[in-house]
Write a protein that holds these residues in place. Sequence first.
Motif, PDB file in Angstrom:
ATOM      1  N   PHE A  15       0.832  -1.199   0.000  1.00  0.00           N
ATOM      2  CA  PHE A  15       0.000   0.000   0.000  1.00  0.00           C
ATOM      3  C   PHE A  15       0.869   1.252   0.000  1.00  0.00           C
ATOM      4  CE2 PHE A  15      -2.980   3.194   1.324  1.00  0.00           C
ATOM      5  CZ  PHE A  15      -4.179   2.785   0.768  1.00  0.00           C
ATOM      6  N   TRP A  39      -4.526  -1.139  -9.162  1.00  0.00           N
ATOM      7  CA  TRP A  39      -3.395  -1.961  -8.701  1.00  0.00           C
ATOM      8  C   TRP A  39      -2.552  -2.484  -9.879  1.00  0.00           C
ATOM      9  CZ3 TRP A  39      -1.927  -2.471  -3.725  1.00  0.00           C
ATOM     10  CH2 TRP A  39      -2.843  -2.107  -2.722  1.00  0.00           C
ATOM     11  N   SER A  46       1.138  -1.744  -6.786  1.00  0.00           N
ATOM     12  CA  SER A  46       0.755  -1.002  -5.585  1.00  0.00           C
ATOM     13  C   SER A  46      -0.387  -0.052  -5.960  1.00  0.00           C
ATOM     14  CB  SER A  46       1.937  -0.227  -4.996  1.00  0.00           C
ATOM     15  OG  SER A  46       2.387   0.764  -5.900  1.00  0.00           O
ATOM     16  N   ASN A  47      -1.042   0.473  -4.971  1.00  0.00           N
ATOM     17  CA  ASN A  47      -2.250   1.255  -5.250  1.00  0.00           C
ATOM     18  C   ASN A  47      -1.940   2.620  -5.862  1.00  0.00           C
ATOM     19  OD1 ASN A  47      -1.231   1.657  -2.460  1.00  0.00           O
ATOM     20  ND2 ASN A  47      -2.771   3.283  -2.426  1.00  0.00           N
TER      21      ASN A  47
END
Length: 242
Positions: free
Chosen positions: A71, A149, A153-154
């Motif tokens: 994250f 994603w 990762s976001n």
Amino acid sequence: MWGVVVLLLALSSGALSLDKLNMCMDAKHHKVDPGPEGQLYLQCAPWRDNACCTANTTAEAHNDNSYLYNFNWNHCGAMSPQCKKHFIQDTCFYECSPHLGPWIQKVDQSWRKERILNVPLCKEDCHSWWEDCKHDYTCKNDWHYGWDWSTGSNRCPEGSKCRKWTDVYPTPKSMCEEIWSKSYLYTTLSNSSGRCMQMWFTGPNPNKKVAEYYLNSARQQQSFALTTLLLLAVTSFSVMMF
């Protein structure tokens, strides 16, 4: 009819025997059972006497883009240190707490089988978290879902815009309750009340007594409901007999 009564009593006994005051969630990085972890890292250290997390998990909790969930806190520019410390503490609380039993719910997700729902947070925790983040930016109000994603990762989803924290979360209540899909419940209770969970504490963990209070309240409600059902069942049986 008496078979139903026996079944209700059996279900009641089984439900009330669960040790929800000292348990770990069935989730991605949690231990199976809580226990001492003497080497917990920095902000996670308060849980070292009894924890659902390992030292490695707590070390990763302090890293940007850690392997825990990949994250990215910095999805709308660099998150301020004063804001980030609350997310680290939030991660420690989630990963390490052994006293979240009353609020653990079953889910069917790829990365966990249980989650927390409506954990009552003390007002000091919500307010200080919001105050320390109010000059930061984000593009989403619910951080559990809806990210892009594609890079591993976001990232902010297409069409979203980075906005000031206070535009996304006008109040501490909106932030605490929305950011992790109702994992937390905003309360006006003080951390001295013994009726709300504390993310920040020193010394012995105060949250066990809070969990015990809510578990006992739930047991009393369940006992009252079962007693009412049994009375109705007995009354109905008596009417049928006569």
